[in-house]
Design an enzyme around this catalytic site. Structure first.
Site, PDB file in Angstrom:
ATOM      1  N   GLU A 105      40.360  40.848  49.176  1.00 40.08           N
ATOM      2  CA  GLU A 105      39.882  41.012  47.761  1.00 40.08           C
ATOM      3  C   GLU A 105      39.891  42.374  47.522  1.00 40.08           C
ATOM      4  O   GLU A 105      40.205  43.028  46.542  1.00 40.08           O
ATOM      5  CB  GLU A 105      38.817  40.413  47.498  1.00 40.08           C
ATOM      6  CG  GLU A 105      38.313  40.739  46.081  1.00 40.08           C
ATOM      7  CD  GLU A 105      36.701  40.374  45.859  1.00 40.08           C
ATOM      8  OE1 GLU A 105      36.321  39.144  45.859  1.00 40.08           O
ATOM      9  OE2 GLU A 105      36.008  41.312  45.532  1.00 40.08           O
ATOM     10  N   ARG A 158      40.411  36.647  40.404  1.00 40.10           N
ATOM     11  CA  ARG A 158      40.493  38.107  41.178  1.00 40.10           C
ATOM     12  C   ARG A 158      41.693  38.660  41.158  1.00 40.10           C
ATOM     13  O   ARG A 158      42.029  39.479  41.881  1.00 40.10           O
ATOM     14  CB  ARG A 158      40.061  37.770  42.604  1.00 40.10           C
ATOM     15  CG  ARG A 158      38.596  37.307  42.896  1.00 40.10           C
ATOM     16  CD  ARG A 158      37.412  38.283  42.511  1.00 40.10           C
ATOM     17  NE  ARG A 158      36.194  37.922  42.954  1.00 40.10           N
ATOM     18  CZ  ARG A 158      35.358  37.076  42.382  1.00 40.10           C
ATOM     19  NH1 ARG A 158      35.752  36.379  41.179  1.00 40.10           N
ATOM     20  NH2 ARG A 158      34.325  36.684  42.722  1.00 40.10           N
ATOM     21  N   SER A 217      32.436  40.584  48.699  1.00 38.63           N
ATOM     22  CA  SER A 217      33.489  39.716  49.477  1.00 38.63           C
ATOM     23  C   SER A 217      34.971  40.462  49.898  1.00 38.63           C
ATOM     24  O   SER A 217      35.184  41.277  49.052  1.00 38.63           O
ATOM     25  CB  SER A 217      34.196  38.428  48.535  1.00 38.63           C
ATOM     26  OG  SER A 217      32.849  37.778  48.244  1.00 38.63           O
TER      27      SER A 217
HETATM   28  P1  FAD Z   1      36.417  50.741  42.302  1.00 40.90           P
HETATM   29  O1  FAD Z   1      35.785  50.182  43.554  1.00 40.90           O
HETATM   30  O2  FAD Z   1      35.935  52.060  41.802  1.00 40.90           O
HETATM   31  O3  FAD Z   1      37.722  50.439  41.894  1.00 40.90           O
HETATM   32  C1  FAD Z   1      38.256  48.966  42.223  1.00 40.90           C
HETATM   33  C2  FAD Z   1      39.771  49.246  41.946  1.00 40.90           C
HETATM   34  O4  FAD Z   1      39.649  49.366  40.367  1.00 40.90           O
HETATM   35  C3  FAD Z   1      40.682  50.389  42.270  1.00 40.90           C
HETATM   36  O5  FAD Z   1      42.053  50.006  42.480  1.00 40.90           O
HETATM   37  C4  FAD Z   1      40.764  51.477  41.003  1.00 40.90           C
HETATM   38  O6  FAD Z   1      41.727  52.318  41.358  1.00 40.90           O
HETATM   39  C5  FAD Z   1      40.790  50.504  39.767  1.00 40.90           C
HETATM   40  N1  FAD Z   1      40.092  51.165  38.724  1.00 40.90           N
HETATM   41  C6  FAD Z   1      38.553  51.290  38.714  1.00 40.90           C
HETATM   42  N2  FAD Z   1      38.309  51.793  37.351  1.00 40.90           N
HETATM   43  C7  FAD Z   1      39.288  51.985  36.821  1.00 40.90           C
HETATM   44  C8  FAD Z   1      39.901  52.418  35.299  1.00 40.90           C
HETATM   45  N3  FAD Z   1      38.725  52.837  34.766  1.00 40.90           N
HETATM   46  N4  FAD Z   1      41.074  52.590  35.138  1.00 40.90           N
HETATM   47  C9  FAD Z   1      42.037  51.949  36.198  1.00 40.90           C
HETATM   48  N5  FAD Z   1      41.755  51.405  37.214  1.00 40.90           N
HETATM   49  C10 FAD Z   1      40.485  51.505  37.454  1.00 40.90           C
HETATM   50  N6  FAD Z   1      33.190  41.367  42.387  1.00 40.90           N
HETATM   51  C11 FAD Z   1      33.158  40.373  41.726  1.00 40.90           C
HETATM   52  O7  FAD Z   1      34.059  39.919  41.106  1.00 40.90           O
HETATM   53  N7  FAD Z   1      32.185  39.144  41.819  1.00 40.90           N
HETATM   54  C12 FAD Z   1      30.970  39.505  42.472  1.00 40.90           C
HETATM   55  O8  FAD Z   1      30.132  38.737  42.724  1.00 40.90           O
HETATM   56  C13 FAD Z   1      30.861  40.774  43.210  1.00 40.90           C
HETATM   57  N8  FAD Z   1      29.890  41.183  44.124  1.00 40.90           N
HETATM   58  C14 FAD Z   1      29.819  42.203  44.663  1.00 40.90           C
HETATM   59  C15 FAD Z   1      28.557  42.553  45.658  1.00 40.90           C
HETATM   60  C16 FAD Z   1      28.549  43.482  46.252  1.00 40.90           C
HETATM   61  C17 FAD Z   1      27.194  43.928  46.896  1.00 40.90           C
HETATM   62  C18 FAD Z   1      29.670  44.792  46.148  1.00 40.90           C
HETATM   63  C19 FAD Z   1      29.443  45.924  46.804  1.00 40.90           C
HETATM   64  C20 FAD Z   1      30.654  44.449  45.403  1.00 40.90           C
HETATM   65  C21 FAD Z   1      30.976  43.206  44.785  1.00 40.90           C
HETATM   66  N9  FAD Z   1      32.065  42.661  43.947  1.00 40.90           N
HETATM   67  C22 FAD Z   1      31.884  41.653  43.371  1.00 40.90           C
HETATM   68  C23 FAD Z   1      33.045  43.873  43.757  1.00 40.90           C
HETATM   69  C24 FAD Z   1      32.870  44.909  42.699  1.00 40.90           C
HETATM   70  O9  FAD Z   1      31.709  44.794  42.522  1.00 40.90           O
HETATM   71  C25 FAD Z   1      34.082  44.684  41.668  1.00 40.90           C
HETATM   72  O10 FAD Z   1      35.054  44.590  42.113  1.00 40.90           O
HETATM   73  C26 FAD Z   1      33.607  45.971  40.608  1.00 40.90           C
HETATM   74  O11 FAD Z   1      34.344  45.397  39.239  1.00 40.90           O
HETATM   75  C27 FAD Z   1      34.388  47.272  41.048  1.00 40.90           C
HETATM   76  O12 FAD Z   1      33.843  48.078  40.061  1.00 40.90           O
HETATM   77  P2  FAD Z   1      34.240  49.632  40.676  1.00 40.90           P
HETATM   78  O13 FAD Z   1      33.903  50.457  39.521  1.00 40.90           O
HETATM   79  O14 FAD Z   1      33.305  50.222  41.767  1.00 40.90           O
HETATM   80  O15 FAD Z   1      35.532  49.669  41.023  1.00 40.90           O
HETATM   81  N1  EPU Z   2      29.419  29.801  53.316  1.00 36.46           N
HETATM   82  C1  EPU Z   2      29.218  29.528  54.504  1.00 36.46           C
HETATM   83  N2  EPU Z   2      28.860  30.626  55.287  1.00 36.46           N
HETATM   84  C2  EPU Z   2      29.022  31.778  55.001  1.00 36.46           C
HETATM   85  C3  EPU Z   2      29.159  32.080  53.374  1.00 36.46           C
HETATM   86  C4  EPU Z   2      29.314  31.239  52.690  1.00 36.46           C
HETATM   87  O1  EPU Z   2      29.058  28.462  54.974  1.00 36.46           O
HETATM   88  O2  EPU Z   2      28.693  32.854  55.831  1.00 36.46           O
HETATM   89  C5  EPU Z   2      29.489  28.817  52.127  1.00 36.46           C
HETATM   90  C6  EPU Z   2      28.387  28.486  51.533  1.00 36.46           C
HETATM   91  O3  EPU Z   2      27.132  27.808  52.159  1.00 36.46           O
HETATM   92  C7  EPU Z   2      28.667  27.860  50.034  1.00 36.46           C
HETATM   93  C8  EPU Z   2      30.249  28.462  50.032  1.00 36.46           C
HETATM   94  O4  EPU Z   2      30.401  28.744  51.295  1.00 36.46           O
HETATM   95  O5  EPU Z   2      28.650  26.514  50.340  1.00 36.46           O
HETATM   96  C9  EPU Z   2      30.372  29.487  49.135  1.00 36.46           C
HETATM   97  O6  EPU Z   2      29.312  30.609  49.290  1.00 36.46           O
HETATM   98  P1  EPU Z   2      28.831  31.597  47.902  1.00 36.46           P
HETATM   99  O7  EPU Z   2      28.135  30.722  47.063  1.00 36.46           O
HETATM  100  O8  EPU Z   2      27.856  32.721  48.844  1.00 36.46           O
HETATM  101  O9  EPU Z   2      30.020  32.152  47.565  1.00 36.46           O
HETATM  102  P2  EPU Z   2      31.203  32.843  47.877  1.00 36.46           P
HETATM  103  O10 EPU Z   2      32.537  31.874  47.988  1.00 36.46           O
HETATM  104  O11 EPU Z   2      31.210  33.251  49.538  1.00 36.46           O
HETATM  105  C10 EPU Z   2      32.112  33.937  45.628  1.00 36.46           C
HETATM  106  C11 EPU Z   2      32.726  35.050  45.331  1.00 36.46           C
HETATM  107  C12 EPU Z   2      31.518  36.269  45.168  1.00 36.46           C
HETATM  108  C13 EPU Z   2      30.393  35.621  44.106  1.00 36.46           C
HETATM  109  C14 EPU Z   2      30.207  34.150  44.545  1.00 36.46           C
HETATM  110  C15 EPU Z   2      29.361  33.506  43.472  1.00 36.46           C
HETATM  111  C16 EPU Z   2      34.878  35.426  46.104  1.00 36.46           C
HETATM  112  C17 EPU Z   2      35.860  36.097  47.264  1.00 36.46           C
HETATM  113  N3  EPU Z   2      33.484  35.705  46.205  1.00 36.46           N
HETATM  114  O12 EPU Z   2      31.685  33.901  46.978  1.00 36.46           O
HETATM  115  O13 EPU Z   2      31.973  37.439  44.745  1.00 36.46           O
HETATM  116  O14 EPU Z   2      29.358  36.516  43.973  1.00 36.46           O
HETATM  117  O15 EPU Z   2      31.224  33.431  45.061  1.00 36.46           O
HETATM  118  O16 EPU Z   2      29.734  33.224  42.413  1.00 36.46           O
HETATM  119  O17 EPU Z   2      35.466  34.839  45.318  1.00 36.46           O
HETATM  120  C18 EPU Z   2      32.945  39.358  45.342  1.00 36.46           C
HETATM  121  O18 EPU Z   2      33.923  39.013  44.686  1.00 36.46           O
HETATM  122  O19 EPU Z   2      32.860  40.528  45.975  1.00 36.46           O
HETATM  123  C19 EPU Z   2      32.002  38.502  45.570  1.00 36.46           C
HETATM  124  C20 EPU Z   2      30.644  38.924  46.086  1.00 36.46           C
END
Ligand code: FAD
Ligand code: EPU
Length: 337
Positions: A333, A163, A237
């Site tokens: 994050e 991240r 997250s």
């Molecule tokens: P924004 O929120 O618009 O911007 C994020 C940052 O990047 C800001 O600092 C912004 O200034 C900068 N930025 C954006 N675009 C540019 C650009 N073109 N040039 C320079 N800077 C820029 N993330 C994960 O890694 N894994 C996950 O599994 C994951 N699951 C998610 C689930 C949900 C339901 C949600 C809501 C979010 C999740 N995220 C996850 C976080 C998010 O989706 C990612 O971080 C995504 O890459 C953000 O994209 P965005 O375009 O919305 O960025």
């Molecule tokens: N867990 C709990 N309680 C909770 C949530 C999680 O006990 O309320 C335990 C789960 O049971 C599991 C472990 O924690 O054993 C990991 O949980 P999960 O698989 O849901 O993933 P996470 O570690 O909570 C991370 C990323 C997610 C990504 C998933 C899948 C980070 C900060 N988050 O979540 O990314 O989608 O793994 O790879 O690394 C994001 O970055 O926004 C994001 C959603």
């Protein structure tokens, strides 16, 4: 020159937390010329916005929000094992993933359904279900706001980590990512190392593994526990999973035998922050419209009219209680603006 900047624009629909604050100036750009025109008309600070799915807005923004809408997906080159696909930074990430899956281009299937834009994918080196974007990253082009020049960054220039990237650290707020080129595999190397993916594939009755099946498994898992921002405001997250040394982990586990953690390839341990937050009693907590998601404690939510400050305050309370119970510091994050 046409006036490109709008004034006093509500940002509610531009962030997935659904926080209602205003930008003093707001402008969209679909190419470098439009970006430069907007910058020329602006004298205040700037913020680059993609899909707004990884930000928490805590106040009105007293400057210019630049919304990236650069489009286009093109296959630009090919070698024996790969196709190189360049996508405009304003393309939707999941649509890009679908573009690859439809053409049997492998490498991003585990990253299905992550909200946001292509341009933000290298910002925090998006990751999910055992894969990080750095594994398929080839290069990106970015516009330097002060130098007014475009630079190319190869994978080694980006300093990718969990991240993390150089764009979130040393070069924070200095660049506008214009396009990203990914290196997709012609022959897939399936990654089902994440337990939940394997279980879901089994539940789906998949016998012939494919990138399509993995993508569907990831979509099913995500839909079952992550809140849809169209229904409940959130940014995924809120915190990172803390990384600690093996010896610190062994010590911590002696006090908390149920501690959930995963080993990194370098031998350090990644603690499940969601588990720790749940153990502190926050899962399903709600105060006003700010809360901690009932199915995934790592996700903070806005049930409607919470302010960014209320979500932020809740995040501070959670951080304090995790520190008190486990002695572990949580790091955000989400980007706080
Ligand atoms: P924004 O929120 O618009 O911007 C994020 C940052 O990047 C800001 O600092 C912004 O200034 C900068 N930025 C954006 N675009 C540019 C650009 N073109 N040039 C320079 N800077 C820029 N993330 C994960 O890694 N894994 C996950 O599994 C994951 N699951 C998610 C689930 C949900 C339901 C949600 C809501 C979010 C999740 N995220 C996850 C976080 C998010 O989706 C990612 O971080 C995504 O890459 C953000 O994209 P965005 O375009 O919305 O960025
Ligand atoms: N867990 C709990 N309680 C909770 C949530 C999680 O006990 O309320 C335990 C789960 O049971 C599991 C472990 O924690 O054993 C990991 O949980 P999960 O698989 O849901 O993933 P996470 O570690 O909570 C991370 C990323 C997610 C990504 C998933 C899948 C980070 C900060 N988050 O979540 O990314 O989608 O793994 O790879 O690394 C994001 O970055 O926004 C994001 C959603």
């Amino acid at each position: 020159m046409e006036k490109r900047l709008q004034q006093n624009v509500s940002l509610k629909e531009f962030n997935t937390f659904g926080i209602d604050v205003q930008a003093k100036y707001f402008s969209r750009f679909s190419n470098q010329d439009e970006l430069e025109e907007s910058l020329a008309q602006n004298k205040s600070s700037t913020f680059i916005l993609g899909g707004g799915s990884n930000i928490l807005l805590t106040r009105n923004f007293d400057g210019l929000i630049l919304k990236n809408e650069i489009k286009g997906i093109d296959i630009i080159k090919e070698d024996e094992h790969h196709l190189y696909v360049r996508a405009g930074a304003g393309e939707n990430w999941h649509q890009f993933v679908q573009y690859c899956i439809q053409r049997n281009l492998a490498g991003v299937e585990n990253l299905s359904l992550i909200p946001g834009s292509v341009g933000a994918s290298p910002m925090q080196n998006i990751g999910a279900y055992g894969v990080e974007v750095k594994e398929v990253f080839d290069e990106l082009e970015a516009y330097h706001l002060k130098e007014k020049k475009v630079y190319t960054f190869s994978v080694n220039d980006c300093e990718f980590g969990y991240r993390e990237s150089i764009f979130k650290k040393k070069l924070k707020d200095q660049l506008v990512i214009l396009s990203v080129t990914y290196r997709l595999n012609k022959v897939p190397a399936f990654n089902t190392s994440y337990g939940a993916v394997e279980q879901e594939l089994e539940k789906m009755g998949v016998t012939n593994l494919s990138i399509q099946a993995i993508s569907q498994a990831v979509i099913n898992i995500r839909s079952s526990k992550l809140p849809d921002p169209a229904e409940i405001g959130n940014a995924g997250s809120f915190f990172k999973n803390p990384q600690i040394s093996k010896s610190k982990f062994v010590e911590l586990r002696s006090k908390h035998p149920e501690l959930v953690a995963f080993e990194n390839s370098d031998g350090t341990m990644k603690l499940a922050a969601g588990w720790m937050i749940e153990q502190c009693g926050w899962k399903g907590y709600r105060k006003g419209d700010a809360g901690c998601h009932a199915k995934q404690a790592l996700v903070l939510v806005n049930y409607g009219n919470a302010s960014g400050k209320e979500i932020y305050t809740l995040s501070e309370e959670i951080t304090k209680s995790v520190k008190k119970k486990f002695g572990v510091e949580l790091e955000r994050e989400v980007n706080v603006v």
